[in-house]
Design a protein around this motif. Structure first.
Motif, PDB file in Angstrom:
ATOM      1  N   ILE B 134       0.841  -1.200   0.000  1.00  0.00           N
ATOM      2  CA  ILE B 134       0.000   0.000   0.000  1.00  0.00           C
ATOM      3  C   ILE B 134       0.872   1.245   0.000  1.00  0.00           C
ATOM      4  O   ILE B 134       0.580   2.223  -0.682  1.00  0.00           O
ATOM      5  CB  ILE B 134      -0.975  -0.050   1.206  1.00  0.00           C
ATOM      6  N   GLY B 137       1.897   2.040  -3.298  1.00  0.00           N
ATOM      7  CA  GLY B 137       0.756   2.507  -4.070  1.00  0.00           C
ATOM      8  C   GLY B 137       0.632   4.022  -4.137  1.00  0.00           C
ATOM      9  O   GLY B 137      -0.024   4.556  -5.019  1.00  0.00           O
ATOM     10  N   TRP B 138       1.272   4.734  -3.214  1.00  0.00           N
ATOM     11  CA  TRP B 138       1.242   6.201  -3.286  1.00  0.00           C
ATOM     12  C   TRP B 138       2.170   6.735  -4.361  1.00  0.00           C
ATOM     13  O   TRP B 138       2.166   7.937  -4.656  1.00  0.00           O
ATOM     14  CB  TRP B 138       1.576   6.815  -1.917  1.00  0.00           C
ATOM     15  N   MET B 140       3.435   4.356  -7.290  1.00  0.00           N
ATOM     16  CA  MET B 140       3.381   3.582  -8.541  1.00  0.00           C
ATOM     17  C   MET B 140       2.515   4.231  -9.615  1.00  0.00           C
ATOM     18  O   MET B 140       2.933   4.312 -10.766  1.00  0.00           O
ATOM     19  CB  MET B 140       2.879   2.166  -8.263  1.00  0.00           C
TER      20      MET B 140
END
Lengths: 318, 391
Positions: B134, B137-138, B140
């Motif tokens: 996660i 995910g900030w 990618m």
């Protein structure tokens, strides 16, 4: 195909260069506001010069005009085309290619030039010739020839309003990787999404809806990004969020050159931005030359659809 | 309080495999080759090993390594997270195990097919929903997904804050490669390298160009650590762990700690340095040579500042004065570093730091090396160690 056979084939196809595909033919309907309105709606072109009669009355022209890119639209046959069309030089040439195994077809590019505007009530006259045929080329799709038609458009007074060049590749289809076999399964890569779990799903769902939220501790009001389940200041697990104004300043930035990842559009710049709310945020900088980006630059963001699947905040120079 | 394990553990064996771009063998094979070389160097047998310390993001399970090598019982096994940040953390684990008596002889190892297998430069993809995935995910979706790009973000701001220019990055890249050119085990062996080639190389992520980046490598490295009592009976001069520390600092993310009040810094390394110095009773003045983790050229500069060889923003001038060269104040990365020997997540650096203290580096400085510094990767939880001659 032997060399002689190839020569005979090429003599036959090159004989089409300069041939007329259609003589000067007036469009069945004059340029009209209904077609212009539908076209502009579908394309999403909101230029009032095309569709707003009141606005246009006060403009330098004094009336609306047809979008120049519609030039080719006026002469289209519409539904009648489904019942077959009369053979012409172009369909004969295509048949000739097909008979020799060049069954593949790929429209490669269209180039239009505009010389004069037309308005509702004018009539567009189109004529078309086969302008040129390339030498035999080896392409990624297979060996083939590019041929280009040249359409010339005039108004009812015989004044030239524009031209359109349409280039087509006719080729012998090669055994292709599975990707080409079925256009339906052709996947365009998109950006790598964030995994979504308990602690961040709500943030990305808001982003999908066009909002950038900042998590806020309900107990001590501290803002935190990226979201976490507990406030690091007071250990409260109660939180809500505020919506960011997406105004900020660049703290650092880098332009990504290598490796280029499928699904991303380059040039690509990422930056750490201090949002006016006080939290830092990583996002792309767009809307300017990468070389103009600098630390301290003021930026303003918006959530945008960046590909088929992805809504993402993008920041522009403020 | 700083726990004191000064001189409680001693490096007695070192081993590397051949470094290559395509080993053609499994990572397990590389691991056991490296460890066997280190065991042989120490004059020990596999059955003498009773502890293991290695990395996560690693496919070489301790028990598989133990079975393949013919190690008997293991009474200690511990792993350290965060890629290259784990280099000296493995030594930290080994030292703690030995100092507490949990194990007597521990092998620290790392083996990977980092070029022909999983390439870290390819970036992250986040297929599984862990807190770490996660976190990635900030970044990618924006395309900020390679180690070079994360380090570039820090570098841009650090250069802005300090005024340090690429002249300093080049000096790190160049001095290291001069060493590598003289090391037969290095990828850069026998290779010419100059400023024109550096400047002409392709941009990876501004401001980092190709030669600011390390070698992706297949290979393995290992060191054997044991008690001072045992070390005295072995064939190699013992290289003692004077101090070792690890640290994850406040508001730490893995490679992306962009949320600190000022993120152009490495507080986790400053804390590690403070604790290693306190533990060892030494200071920067006592360090004669160093192996400073160099996945990318600028990170060497930040570490020189964190370890107090110069003040904040002064590392550019420090290296441009030739400090890292063989006759300089602090000969550094004398094996060619990860920029030009091989990228084995810093364990080849522990091997080289041991050689520097033994006096057996292929680029051994003329001066006596009483103490050598070795560090782990930065941008992540990290650490370092000072090695010295066993009394």
């Amino acid at each position: 195909m032997t060399t002689e056979e190839l020569k005979a084939f090429e003599d036959e196809i090159y004989a089409y260069v300069g041939r007329e595909v259609c003589p000067p033919t007036p469009a069945k309907d004059d340029v009209n506001v209904a077609m212009i309105r539908q076209w502009a709606e579908i394309i999403g072109d909101t230029n009032p010069a095309y569709t707003d009669a009141d606005w246009a009355a006060n403009s330098a022209r004094g009336h609306t005009i047809a979008p120049p890119a519609m030039m080719y639209v006026w002469g289209q046959e519409g539904f009648a085309v489904t019942t077959g069309r009369a053979p012409d030089a172009q369909s004969d040439l295509v048949s000739l290619f097909n008979e020799h195994g060049y069954t593949g077809v790929l429209g490669t590019n269209v180039k239009q030039e505009y010389f004069k505007e037309v308005s509702p009530g004018d009539n567009v006259v189109m004529e078309m010739t086969i302008d040129n045929i390339s030498e035999r080329k080896t392409t990624g799709r297979g060996p083939g020839y590019f041929f280009e038609t040249l359409a010339t458009f005039s108004n009812q007074h015989g004044e030239k309003i524009g031209t359109q060049r349409f280039k087509v590749l006719k080729f012998i289809p090669q055994e292709q990787p599975a990707a080409v076999a079925s256009e339906e399964t052709l996947q365009v890569p998109t950006r790598i999404p964030s995994p979504r779990g308990h602690d961040n799903k709500w943030w990305w769902e808001a982003c999908d809806a066009g909002k950038v939220l900042i998590q806020r501790c309900k107990s001590c009001q501290t803002l935190r990004h990226p979201p976490r389940p507990m406030c690091g200041k007071c250990q409260s697990m109660e939180w809500d969020s505020i919506e960011s104004t997406l105004e900020g300043e660049i703290l650092s930035h880098t332009q990504l050159h290598h490796p280029k990842i499928p699904g991303y559009q380059y040039p690509l710049v990422c930056a750490v931005i201090k949002l006016s709310e006080g939290t830092n945020f990583v996002a792309n900088i767009v809307g300017c030359e990468p070389s103009d980006i600098h630390i301290g630059m003021k930026v303003k963001g918006a959530v945008e659809q960046v590909d088929e699947k992805t809504m993402l905040p993008q920041f522009y120079p403020a | 309080m700083v726990a004191n394990v000064k001189d409680k553990a001693v490096i007695v064996g070192i081993g590397n495999t051949t470094f290559s771009k395509d080993s053609g063998v499994s990572e397990l094979s590389l691991a056991v080759q490296a460890i066997k070389a280190a065991i042989d160097d120490a004059g020990l047998k596999p059955s003498d090993i009773d502890g293991m310390a290695t990395f996560t993001m690693d496919t070489n399970d301790e028990i598989e390594v133990a079975r393949a090598l013919g190690v008997g019982e293991l009474t200690f096994y511990g792993r350290s997270h965060y890629g290259g940040g784990a280099a000296t953390s493995c030594l930290h684990q080994a030292t703690m195990a030995i100092a507490t008596g949990m194990a007597e002889t521990v092998v620290v190892y790392r083996a990977l097919n980092g070029r022909s297998g999983h390439r870290f430069s390819g970036g992250v993809a986040g297929d599984i929903t862990t807190a770490d995935a996660i976190h990635w995910g900030w970044y990618m979706p924006y395309g900020l997904l390679t180690p070079a790009s994360w380090v570039a973000m820090f570098t841009q701001r650090w250069m802005h804050n300090t005024g340090v220019t690429k002249d300093a990055l080049f000096e790190v890249a160049h001095s290291t490669r001069v060493y590598g050119a003289n090391n037969p085990a290095a990828f850069f062996y026998g290779r010419e390298f100059d400023r024109a080639e550096y400047d002409a190389a392709r941009m990876i992520a501004d401001p980092l160009q190709l030669f600011d980046c390390c070698q992706e490598s297949d290979g393995g490295s290992a060191v054997i650590v044991t008690t001072p009592e045992r070390a005295r009976d072995l064939r190699q001069p013992g290289v003692s762990v004077r101090g070792v520390a690890q640290c994850a600092a406040e508001d730490q993310e893995q490679m992306t700690s962009f949320y600190r009040e000022e993120f152009a810094g490495i507080p986790e390394m400053e804390t590690s340095a403070k604790n290693v110095y306190a533990m060892s009773g030494l200071s920067a003045d006592d360090i004669d040579a160093a192996v400073i983790y160099d996945a990318f050229s600028p990170i060497v500069l930040w570490q020189l500042e964190a370890w107090g060889f110069c003040g904040f923003g002064e590392s550019g001038d420090f290296v441009k004065d030739g400090a890292l060269r063989t006759d300089g104040r602090l000969p550094t990365n004398t094996h060619g570093g990860q920029l030009s020997e091989a990228y084995i997540h810093g364990v080849n650096g522990i091997v080289e730091a041991t050689r520097l203290v033994r006096g057996s580096s292929v680029n051994q400085p003329a001066k006596t090396v009483n103490h050598a510094l070795v560090t782990s990767g930065v941008g992540i939880p990290t650490g370092g160690a000072i090695l010295g001659k066993m009394d």
